[in-house]
Design a protein around this motif. Structure first.
Motif, mmCIF file in Angstrom:
data_model
loop_
_atom_site.group_PDB
_atom_site.id
_atom_site.type_symbol
_atom_site.label_atom_id
_atom_site.label_comp_id
_atom_site.label_asym_id
_atom_site.label_seq_id
_atom_site.Cartn_x
_atom_site.Cartn_y
_atom_site.Cartn_z
ATOM 1 N N PHE A 132 -0.231 -2.723 -6.084
ATOM 2 C CA PHE A 132 -0.912 -1.842 -7.046
ATOM 3 C C PHE A 132 -0.021 -0.653 -7.396
ATOM 4 N N CYS A 133 0.581 -0.028 -6.391
ATOM 5 C CA CYS A 133 1.436 1.142 -6.631
ATOM 6 C C CYS A 133 2.690 0.765 -7.424
ATOM 7 N N ARG A 134 3.257 -0.377 -7.101
ATOM 8 C CA ARG A 134 4.473 -0.795 -7.802
ATOM 9 C C ARG A 134 4.192 -1.108 -9.267
ATOM 10 N N GLY A 135 2.952 -1.385 -9.589
ATOM 11 C CA GLY A 135 2.603 -1.689 -10.972
ATOM 12 C C GLY A 135 2.790 -0.506 -11.907
ATOM 13 N N TYR A 136 2.989 0.707 -11.362
ATOM 14 C CA TYR A 136 3.163 1.888 -12.207
ATOM 15 C C TYR A 136 4.631 2.233 -12.448
ATOM 16 N N ALA A 137 5.550 1.431 -11.916
ATOM 17 C CA ALA A 137 6.968 1.671 -12.165
ATOM 18 C C ALA A 137 7.235 1.645 -13.681
ATOM 19 N N PRO A 138 8.123 2.501 -14.179
ATOM 20 C CA PRO A 138 9.062 3.368 -13.433
ATOM 21 C C PRO A 138 8.529 4.773 -13.150
ATOM 22 N N LEU A 139 7.234 5.013 -13.334
ATOM 23 C CA LEU A 139 6.690 6.334 -13.052
ATOM 24 C C LEU A 139 6.797 6.643 -11.556
ATOM 25 N N PRO A 140 7.048 7.897 -11.183
ATOM 26 C CA PRO A 140 6.975 8.264 -9.760
ATOM 27 C C PRO A 140 5.535 8.157 -9.259
ATOM 28 N N VAL A 141 5.368 7.612 -8.061
ATOM 29 C CA VAL A 141 4.046 7.377 -7.481
ATOM 30 C C VAL A 141 4.004 8.012 -6.102
ATOM 31 N N PHE A 142 2.873 8.639 -5.770
ATOM 32 C CA PHE A 142 2.686 9.260 -4.452
ATOM 33 C C PHE A 142 1.354 8.802 -3.886
ATOM 34 N N SER A 143 1.349 8.464 -2.599
ATOM 35 C CA SER A 143 0.144 7.936 -1.953
ATOM 36 C C SER A 143 -0.458 8.959 -0.994
ATOM 37 N N ILE A 144 -1.802 9.084 -1.055
ATOM 38 C CA ILE A 144 -2.533 9.947 -0.119
ATOM 39 C C ILE A 144 -3.376 9.061 0.797
ATOM 40 N N GLY A 145 -3.231 9.265 2.106
ATOM 41 C CA GLY A 145 -4.118 8.604 3.064
ATOM 42 C C GLY A 145 -3.623 7.279 3.591
ATOM 43 N N MET A 146 -2.552 6.741 3.018
ATOM 44 C CA MET A 146 -2.011 5.465 3.481
ATOM 45 C C MET A 146 -0.501 5.496 3.313
ATOM 46 N N ALA A 147 0.215 5.168 4.377
ATOM 47 C CA ALA A 147 1.674 5.099 4.320
ATOM 48 C C ALA A 147 2.068 3.743 3.740
ATOM 49 N N ILE A 148 2.685 3.751 2.552
ATOM 50 C CA ILE A 148 3.043 2.522 1.842
ATOM 51 C C ILE A 148 4.561 2.467 1.708
ATOM 52 N N GLU A 149 5.150 1.367 2.131
ATOM 53 C CA GLU A 149 6.594 1.206 2.105
ATOM 54 C C GLU A 149 7.126 1.370 0.682
ATOM 55 N N GLY A 150 8.143 2.210 0.537
ATOM 56 C CA GLY A 150 8.760 2.424 -0.759
ATOM 57 C C GLY A 150 8.048 3.449 -1.610
ATOM 58 N N ILE A 151 6.924 3.981 -1.140
ATOM 59 C CA ILE A 151 6.149 4.977 -1.886
ATOM 60 C C ILE A 151 6.022 6.235 -1.028
ATOM 61 N N PRO A 152 6.494 7.384 -1.479
ATOM 62 C CA PRO A 152 6.284 8.611 -0.698
ATOM 63 C C PRO A 152 4.798 8.784 -0.399
ATOM 64 N N SER A 153 4.499 9.085 0.858
ATOM 65 C CA SER A 153 3.095 9.080 1.286
ATOM 66 C C SER A 153 2.794 10.286 2.154
ATOM 67 N N LEU A 154 1.535 10.688 2.111
ATOM 68 C CA LEU A 154 1.054 11.807 2.925
ATOM 69 C C LEU A 154 -0.185 11.341 3.669
ATOM 70 N N ILE A 155 -0.141 11.404 4.982
ATOM 71 C CA ILE A 155 -1.269 10.963 5.789
ATOM 72 C C ILE A 155 -1.579 12.031 6.829
ATOM 73 N N VAL A 156 -2.727 11.884 7.473
ATOM 74 C CA VAL A 156 -3.049 12.754 8.600
ATOM 75 C C VAL A 156 -2.787 11.978 9.880
ATOM 76 N N ASP A 157 -2.689 12.691 10.964
ATOM 77 C CA ASP A 157 -2.420 12.056 12.256
ATOM 78 C C ASP A 157 -3.717 11.436 12.780
#
Length: 841
Positions: free
Chosen positions: A90-115
């Protein structure tokens, strides 16, 4: 020329909900700080490939480089069904736009999660180490949710690290909802697992578990301890208040926006960033509210006044900053400002500290901070400024300490008042939003054409908090969605149906535009920084009609409700349009047949007219005058022991079929009211609708429908009514003026079920009031210039004859209508009743 302002998209399943609302708040505030536009697009949780999610989730596939510069995805809200692999695609479908993920660490996508793991370990450890519990049950989240997986693994790890026996019977799975928490808790108890503590993967499931425990007679925390995860607003106000792992949800959103701006500026960001969480102990684990965290030892301070602060100012600022989480950077220097105000207070500027505290609370509230947490600030100051320093000084000045104690007491009152005020405002906003939604729902439910829908939106949307709106529909007719939920290639353009700017409806451009633009050219970006919400206009899981883009700022309850209301209204308009087309086609083909059937229909219609009109407390008179092409007018008067029933309706179309439908309605009304004279009119209307729909559509294979209004009259003068027909006229004896009471239901036989759109309403008759029911053959009678007789003339006729007998009133109306239209082309039905109140003994 000025540089074009950037636009960032935020994708999530809903704008409401504890987690979603907090994250969105943080993103919105950071967007303001960075001076970028924000487009929040929401549909629903993503479905597995092959599932029918295209209608509600089609909005995600319209977001792209045509409208935005980057995409922030609240992955934790969308992944429940498709898991991490599905989210990666789903995230790769937005290429070439920069994509950022909240709540889930996704390979190849900068991500922010809690411990997540550390948070659950804190909760489990607290139950075992602090409270000595050994049977700690766990309620996990959806199995495809990565946060839920991490939290579940941490639960097993925490038990193993403490040599607590692992018992599968103590583990259950929920869906992050209150109901699923109840179900999971029921399963745990029914297994005979005998837990002495419960840790849930989020607050909603923990609250559901507490509800179920209460039903089973188990007390929290006396019999069983409970902990959640998130620290949602409701956790603080549940009874008992909920111990939980606090995750900085607003900060998640703010940092995600900060990172996206860095990415757009060409700066590097971490692949995965992890935010810390903390355990907040409240009543559900037996600890109560913890007012302050453990503090490092204070630095040396000298005796008296401002010098008490100077020696430990730096450590005090750090301690205060840890006490309250403020998601945006607008108040970064607040601890120093507050300490400076305290120094001024202690050096003689009376009231300076409380004034600064009130201003800080006001700013912090707007920034989304939890004001209750400032009680911890006071606790920190009180503890640090009363401790004696290493040389024995600092805290010994009794006068100074007495002054400080009074100041702390006043500060707690200020914080408590501010917190109560904020919660009161939130509750008021919820109540107002619910009230306005209830009103708008009645209007949207009666939209049977797109022009009517436009008028309703123009009148209702400003009351709901909207000033900038674009509702656009696809040019092509709805078709079957593709299997993977991608955009239907046959529907690549849209045309604006409704446009509002500055709270006023404006004429939308006539030209179509590419669907990926979401709104007409210039609407998303016109120079002013904006936050806009994009929602799909759809009906059910398959039928997608277009997109609505609205300004932010309305209550979060409104957006999802409005999505359903607009989608349903567009569906109703399409259904009505098709229904009319079919009716017109069939009527043209059956014109001759209808003429032949008119005699039979007229006989049916006039035969069923009640022979005697007698209801205690009402003087009654009525007439039904069939037109040349007999329609399906219906009226009835049915007496009961304590009042009676009045009914009036009109079947669409003419001829025998209309007469048969009218016959069905009369029979059912008579049978149902005799069976239960005190029944709810709305329930009768819904039951009649279901039967008429089945008979007409399923057995007669026709598409007739009808208006129907049922009124339950009570001897006291109270009249309860439901259904859809022309306005009820009541000529008040007290004012000698007519009042028009609208009916707000839907047609009978048009939809298989109208339960959700049918409600009872009431009015009260006073002694001498005249009640008039009529069919549209009266108000829609046309003179030679095609002008309708209309409701105004009808009311005038009633008012001019109100002192006469009901027969005379009836005849006066009939005479004026016939004078206006000598050859009416529709049936005319008039029912007149005068109420006589019971005499007082």
């Amino acid at each position: 020329m000025s540089k074009k302002r950037r636009t960032i998209a935020l994708l999530m399943d809903y704008v409401g909900g504890d987690y979603q609302s907090e994250v969105r708040f943080g993103v919105e505030r950071a967007a303001e700080a960075h001076d970028v536009n924000l487009l929040v697009a929401f549909g629903e949780t993503l479905a597995l490939p092959g599932a029918t999610d295209a209608a509600q989730n089609s909005i995600y596939h319209l977001v792209g480089s045509e409208t935005v510069d980057g995409v922030i995805i609240a992955s934790a809200t969308l992944c429940h069904h498709i898991g991490i692999e599905g989210m990666r695609e789903f995230c790769r479908g937005y290429a070439p736009l920069p994509v950022f993920s909240i709540g889930m660490a996704i390979e190849g996508i900068p991500s922010l999660i809690v411990d997540n793991a550390f948070g659950i370990e804190l909760a489990v450890a607290h139950m075992i180490d602090a409270h000595g519990r050994r049977r700690v049950a766990y309620i996990g989240g959806p199995t495809n949710n990565e946060e839920a997986k991490a939290r579940a693994e941490a639960y097993w790890g925490a038990l193993a690290a403490r040599a607590v026996p692992l018992d599968e019977r103590l583990f259950a799975v929920g869906a992050f909802t209150i109901d699923s928490g109840r179900t999971a808790m029921r399963d745990l108890l029914d297994r005979g697992s005998e837990p002495d503590a419960v840790v849930a993967a989020n607050d909603k499931m923990a609250l559901g578990a507490m509800e179920l425990l209460k039903e089973r007679g188990l007390r929290v925390p006396q019999d069983i301890l409970v902990s959640g995860f998130d620290d949602a607003v409701i956790a603080r106000f549940s009874k008992p208040s909920l111990t939980t792992v606090r995750q900085p949800m607003k900060r998640l959103g703010a940092l995600a926006m900060d990172s996206m701006v860095r990415m757009l500026d060409g700066k590097g960001v971490q692949d995965v960033s992890i935010l810390e969480v903390e355990l907040t102990c409240r009543e559900s684990c037996g600890c109560g509210v913890q007012a302050s965290a453990s503090l490092p030892p204070p630095g040396a301070s000298s005796r008296g006044g401002a010098s008490l602060i100077a020696g430990q100012r730096e450590s005090l600022e750090r301690a205060l900053r840890r006490s309250v989480s403020i998601p945006t950077g607008s108040l970064d220097g607040w601890p120093g400002d507050l300490l400076s105000a305290l120094e001024e207070e202690l050096t003689g500027t009376e009231g300076r500290f409380l004034h600064a505290l009130e201003a800080l609370l006001d700013q912090a509230g707007r920034a989304g901070a939890i004001l209750d947490h400032f009680q911890g600030v006071i606790a920190v100051l009180r503890e640090r400024l009363r401790r004696p320093s290493a040389d024995g000084g600092g805290g010994g000045d009794g006068v100074l300490q007495d002054t400080l104690e009074r100041l702390w007491h006043a500060s707690r009152i200020v914080i408590g008042s501010a917190s109560v005020r904020v919660e009161g405002e939130r509750r008021l906003n919820v109540e107002l939003a619910s009230m306005y939604l209830s009103w708008s729902a009645r209007s949207f439910s009666t939209c049977l054409s797109l022009p009517i829908l436009k008028r309703v939106m123009a009148s209702e949307l400003p009351a709901l908090g909207f000033s900038r709106v674009a509702v656009s529909l696809y040019d092509a007719a709805p078709t079957t969605p593709t299997m993977n939920g991608a955009q239907d290639p046959q529907r690549t353009t849209m045309k604006a149906l409704f446009l509002m700017e500055g709270g006023r409806e404006v004429e939308p451009p006539a030209a179509s535009f590419p669907a990926q633009l979401l709104a007409p050219d210039g609407f998303l970006g016109d120079g002013e920084r904006r936050t806009l919400i994009a929602i799909p206009v759809a009906f059910g899981d398959v039928e997608k009609f277009g997109v609505a883009v609205l300004n932010s700022g309305a209550h979060e309850l409104v957006y999802d409700a409005l999505r359903l209301q607009i989608g349903s209204a567009v569906k109703a308009a399409a259904l009505h349009r098709e229904m009319i087309r079919q009716v017109e086609l069939r009527e043209r083909l059956e014109q001759e047949k209808i003429r032949q059937e008119s005699v039979v229909a007229a006989r049916i219609q006039t035969t069923l007219v009640p022979e005697r009109l007698s209801v205690e407390g009402l003087e009654l008179s009525a007439i039904m005058q069939p037109a040349a092409a007999v329609g399906g007018d219906y009226y009835d008067v049915l007496a009961t022991a304590d009042g009676g029933w009045l009914g009036i309706g009109d079947v669409a179309g003419h001829g025998l079929a209309a007469g048969l439908v009218m016959l069905m309605i009369q029979s059912m009304v008579s049978a149902l009211t005799r069976r239960d004279p005190r029944a709810s009119p709305a329930r009768l209307i819904s039951a009649i609708n279901a039967a008429v729909y089945e008979n007409v559509r399923g057995r007669l294979m026709r598409d007739e429908h009808a208006t129907l209004l049922l009124l339950r009259y009570e001897r006291s003068g109270r009249v309860t009514f439901a259904g859809a027909h022309d306005d009820v006229i009541v000529c008040r004896a007290r004012t000698r003026r007519c009042v028009c009471i609208p009916s707000s239901g839907v047609w009978i036989g048009a939809l298989p079920s109208i339960d959700a759109m049918t409600r009872d309403a009431e009015f009260v008759l006073e002694d001498g009031d005249v009640l008039v029911l009529y069919s549209d053959g009266v108000t829609e009678a046309r003179d030679p210039h095609h002008e309708q007789f209309g409701l105004e003339r009808l009311c005038a006729a009633v008012e001019s004859a109100q002192d006469a007998s009901v027969v005379a009133i009836r005849d006066r109306i009939l005479k004026e209508v016939e004078g206006w239209c000598p050859s009416p082309d529709d049936d005319i039905t008039i029912v007149v009743a005068r109420y006589r109140a019971p005499r007082q003994p």
